[in-house]
Design a protein around this motif. Structure first.
Motif, PDB file in Angstrom:
ATOM      1  N   ARG A   8      31.315 -17.715 -44.135  1.00  0.00           N
ATOM      2  CA  ARG A   8      31.589 -19.153 -44.194  1.00  0.00           C
ATOM      3  C   ARG A   8      30.694 -19.831 -45.235  1.00  0.00           C
ATOM      4  O   ARG A   8      31.134 -20.744 -45.945  1.00  0.00           O
ATOM      5  N   ARG A   9      29.426 -19.407 -45.322  1.00  0.00           N
ATOM      6  CA  ARG A   9      28.535 -19.998 -46.324  1.00  0.00           C
ATOM      7  C   ARG A   9      29.032 -19.716 -47.736  1.00  0.00           C
ATOM      8  O   ARG A   9      29.014 -20.584 -48.597  1.00  0.00           O
ATOM      9  N   ALA A  10      29.462 -18.490 -47.978  1.00  0.00           N
ATOM     10  CA  ALA A  10      29.988 -18.155 -49.301  1.00  0.00           C
ATOM     11  C   ALA A  10      31.227 -18.977 -49.621  1.00  0.00           C
ATOM     12  O   ALA A  10      31.507 -19.271 -50.787  1.00  0.00           O
ATOM     13  N   GLY A  11      31.961 -19.367 -48.573  1.00  0.00           N
ATOM     14  CA  GLY A  11      33.134 -20.202 -48.777  1.00  0.00           C
ATOM     15  C   GLY A  11      32.798 -21.568 -49.345  1.00  0.00           C
ATOM     16  O   GLY A  11      33.660 -22.214 -49.943  1.00  0.00           O
ATOM     17  N   TRP A  12      31.544 -22.021 -49.181  1.00  0.00           N
ATOM     18  CA  TRP A  12      31.157 -23.297 -49.790  1.00  0.00           C
ATOM     19  C   TRP A  12      31.340 -23.240 -51.303  1.00  0.00           C
ATOM     20  O   TRP A  12      31.715 -24.230 -51.926  1.00  0.00           O
ATOM     21  N   VAL A  13      31.033 -22.085 -51.867  1.00  0.00           N
ATOM     22  CA  VAL A  13      31.089 -21.941 -53.326  1.00  0.00           C
ATOM     23  C   VAL A  13      32.439 -21.392 -53.768  1.00  0.00           C
ATOM     24  O   VAL A  13      32.997 -21.820 -54.779  1.00  0.00           O
ATOM     25  N   LEU A  14      32.989 -20.449 -53.005  1.00  0.00           N
ATOM     26  CA  LEU A  14      34.238 -19.807 -53.403  1.00  0.00           C
ATOM     27  C   LEU A  14      35.464 -20.671 -53.141  1.00  0.00           C
ATOM     28  O   LEU A  14      36.536 -20.392 -53.666  1.00  0.00           O
ATOM     29  N   GLY A  15      35.309 -21.689 -52.311  1.00  0.00           N
ATOM     30  CA  GLY A  15      36.429 -22.574 -52.023  1.00  0.00           C
ATOM     31  C   GLY A  15      37.152 -22.257 -50.734  1.00  0.00           C
ATOM     32  O   GLY A  15      37.908 -23.079 -50.235  1.00  0.00           O
ATOM     33  N   ALA A  16      36.942 -21.079 -50.181  1.00  0.00           N
ATOM     34  CA  ALA A  16      37.577 -20.686 -48.914  1.00  0.00           C
ATOM     35  C   ALA A  16      36.722 -19.601 -48.280  1.00  0.00           C
ATOM     36  O   ALA A  16      36.146 -18.766 -48.992  1.00  0.00           O
ATOM     37  N   PRO A  17      36.603 -19.587 -46.950  1.00  0.00           N
ATOM     38  CA  PRO A  17      35.808 -18.551 -46.299  1.00  0.00           C
ATOM     39  C   PRO A  17      36.369 -17.154 -46.574  1.00  0.00           C
ATOM     40  O   PRO A  17      37.564 -16.979 -46.781  1.00  0.00           O
ATOM     41  N   ILE A  18      35.492 -16.185 -46.578  1.00  0.00           N
ATOM     42  CA  ILE A  18      35.910 -14.792 -46.768  1.00  0.00           C
ATOM     43  C   ILE A  18      36.543 -14.296 -45.472  1.00  0.00           C
ATOM     44  O   ILE A  18      36.053 -14.577 -44.374  1.00  0.00           O
ATOM     45  N   GLY A  19      37.636 -13.558 -45.582  1.00  0.00           N
ATOM     46  CA  GLY A  19      38.327 -13.048 -44.399  1.00  0.00           C
ATOM     47  C   GLY A  19      37.516 -12.002 -43.658  1.00  0.00           C
ATOM     48  O   GLY A  19      36.635 -11.331 -44.214  1.00  0.00           O
TER      49      GLY A  19
END
Length: 433
Positions: A75-86
Motif C-alpha cells: 500500500r505504501r508503494a502505491g502512494w508513488v506507483l498510483g495503485a497498490p501492488i496486488g
C-alpha cells in the motif's frame, strides 16, 4: 482561461506526486527499521522452536505477521506507483499444520517478503535521509531571510559568509533555493519511484502465482468443457430417441402393416375401412414415406445443431449469411466473405451468432440485427448487435453454454445489454492462422 487552469492542474499534480514521494521515502526510515527488527526476531524465534512441536505454528504465525508488514509495504508503494501492488499469495488455510507449512514455505512470495523487509532497512535509511536532507536544505535556502540572521558565523568560509551574514546574500539564497526547487522535487520523485519499483519487483505477484492460477483456470475450463460435451451428447441422444428414432420406428411399423396387406391371398381382402387390401397398403406406404421424410428433416436439423455442413463447405461468412436468411429479423452481415478460420473457431463463432440472433428475436423484441466478423492480428472478433429493449441476462443457460465453448478455445465472451438497448454480444477467439 483554459490554459491557466490546465497549468495549475499540472502543477498541483506535480506537487502531489512530490509530496507522496517524500512521505514514502521519509516513512521508510521508520518502516525499514521496524521490518528489519521484526524479521530478525521472527527468524530467531522460529529457529529456536523449530525442533519442537511449536515449530509449525510459530512459522505460520511469523509468516502471517510478515505478510501484514508486506501488505502495508504494497500500500505504501502505491502512494508513488498510483495503485497498490496486488497480493501474490496463494490460499494455504486448509489441511494439517504440516500441509499448511509446506504450502506457505513453497511459495516464493513468502521469502521475497523477508528479503524486502531485510533490505528495506539499509536502502530505506539511505533514501530517507537523502530525501530529508534535500528537502530541508532547499526549503532552508528559500526561507533563509527568516532565520539566517539568528545564526551569525563571522568565521564561515567564502561564499557561505556573505550569503548567511548579509541581507542581499540571504535573499540570494532564496533565489538559489527557488531555482533549485524543481531539481529537488525531481530528485524526490525519482528516488521514491526507484524505491517503489524495487518493492514492486519483490512484492508483486510473480510467475509462480501466474502459473498456478493458469493451471487452475485450465483445469476449470477442462471441467466445464467436459460437462458441456456430456450435456451435448445427452441432448443428441435425447433428440435422436424422441425425434428421428421414433419416426423411423413408426415408419417401420407402417411398412410392416403394408407388407402384411400385400401378402398373397390378402390383396383383395377388404380392410378395416372397407377398401381393398392394395389400397390400404398404398395408403400405409404413403404414410411411411411421410414419416421417413420427417425423420430425415429431423436428422438434418440435428446435424445443423452439431456442425452445419455449410461451415465446412463455404466458411463462416456464408454460414452466417444462411442463418440470417432464415431469421425473421433484418440481419446485416459485415466481414470478408473469403476469410476462413480454423474449424473449431468457425463452429464456436457460428453458434455465438446463432444464439445472438435467436435471443434478439425471442427475448429482446428486436427488428434488426448486425453481425460483424473480423480479424485483428491473431484475434477473430465476432459481434452481434440488435436494436432490442436490452436487459439481457449474462448468466442465462444459453450464454453459459456459449461461454464454455469459447473458453475451451481460450477465447472470451462479453455481453453489454443496458435497459433500453442495444444488446451487444462480443466474442474474441485467438487465431494464429
Amino acid at each position: 482561461m483554459s490554459e491557466p487552469i490546465g497549468a495549475a492542474a499540472s502543477i498541483g499534480a506535480v506537487v502531489r506526486r512530490t509530496t507522496r514521494a517524500l512521505a514514502y521515502l521519509a516513512s521508510s526510515l521508520v518502516v525499514g527499521a521496524a521490518g528489519f527488527a521484526w524479521t530478525l526476531v521472527a527468524a530467531l524465534a522460529v529457529g529456536l522452536v523449530s525442533i519442537t512441536h511449536l515449530g509449525g505454528p510459530a512459522f505460520l504465525g511469523a509468516t502471517w505477521v510478515t505478510r501484514r508488514f508486506a501488505d502495508a509495504e504494497r500500500r505504501r508503494a502505491g502512494w508513488v506507483l498510483g495503485a497498490p501492488i496486488g497480493s501474490p499469495y496463494l490460499p494455504a488455510d486448509r489441511g494439517t499444520i504440516r500441509e499448511r507449512v509446506t504450502a506457505v514455505a513453497t511459495q516464493p512470495a513468502t521469502w521475497r517478503d523477508f528479503v524486502w523487509l531485510l533490505g528495506l532497512f539499509p536502502v530505506g535509511l539511505a533514501a530517507g535521509i537523502a530525501a530529508i536532507v534535500v528537502t530541508v536544505v532547499d526549503l532552508g535556502a528559500i526561507t533563509a531571510p527568516l532565520w539566517a540572521w539568528a545564526v551569525p558565523n563571522p568565521h564561515a568560509p567564502f561564499p557561505v559568509k556573505p550569503l548567511m551574514t548579509t541581507v542581499p546574500g540571504r535573499f540570494g539564497l532564496t533565489v538559489i533555493g527557488t531555482a533549485l526547487l524543481p531539481v529537488a522535487a525531481w530528485l524526490l520523485r525519482r528516488g521514491g519511484h526507484l524505491l517503489a519499483s524495487g518493492a514492486h519487483g519483490l512484492l508483486a505477484p510473480g510467475r509462480h502465482r501466474d502459473l498456478v492460477e493458469e493451471t487452475a483456470r485450465l483445469a476449470e475450463t477442462r471441467r466445464r468443457v467436459v460437462d458441456a460435451q456430456a450435456a451435448e451428447l445427452r441432448r443428441i441422444e435425447r433428440d435422436l430417441h424422441d425425434g428421428a428414432q421414433a419416426r423411423i420406428v413408426a415408419a417401420g411399423m407402417t411398412l410392416a402393416l403394408a407388407s402384411r396387406k400385400l401378402r398373397p391371398g390378402t390383396a383383395d381382402r377388404p380392410g378395416t375401412d372397407n377398401r381393398p387390401g392394395t389400397a390400404n397398403a398404398a395408403a400405409d406406404v404413403e404414410l411411411a414415406r411421410r414419416q421417413l421424410d420427417e425423420a430425415l428433416a429431423e436428422l438434418r436439423r440435428l446435424v445443423r445443431g452439431i456442425h452445419p455442413p455449410i461451415l465446412t463447405d463455404r466458411g463462416l461468412h456464408a454460414a452466417v449469411a444462411a442463418l440470417a436468411g432464415d431469421s425473421p429479423l433484418t440481419v446485416t452481415v459485415l466481414g470478408d466473405e473469403a476469410d476462413r478460420y480454423p474449424a473449431a473457431v468457425e463452429s464456436a463463432a457460428y453458434f455465438v451468432v446463432a444464439e445472438g440472433i435467436a435471443n434478439a428475436g425471442k427475448h429482446a423484441d428486436a427488428t434488426s440485427c448486425t453481425v460483424s466478423l473480423s480479424r485483428s492480428g491473431d484475434t477473430v472478433n465476432v459481434t452481434v448487435t440488435d436494436d432490442g429493449r436490452g436487459g439481457a441476462d449474462a448468466t442465462g443457460s444459453g450464454l453459459d453454454g456459449l461461454r464454455r465453448r469459447i473458453e475451451a478455445l481460450d477465447g472470451t465472451l462479453t455481453l453489454t445489454s443496458p435497459p433500453g438497448g442495444p444488446t451487444i454480444l462480443h466474442a474474441e477467439f485467438p487465431c494464429a492462422s
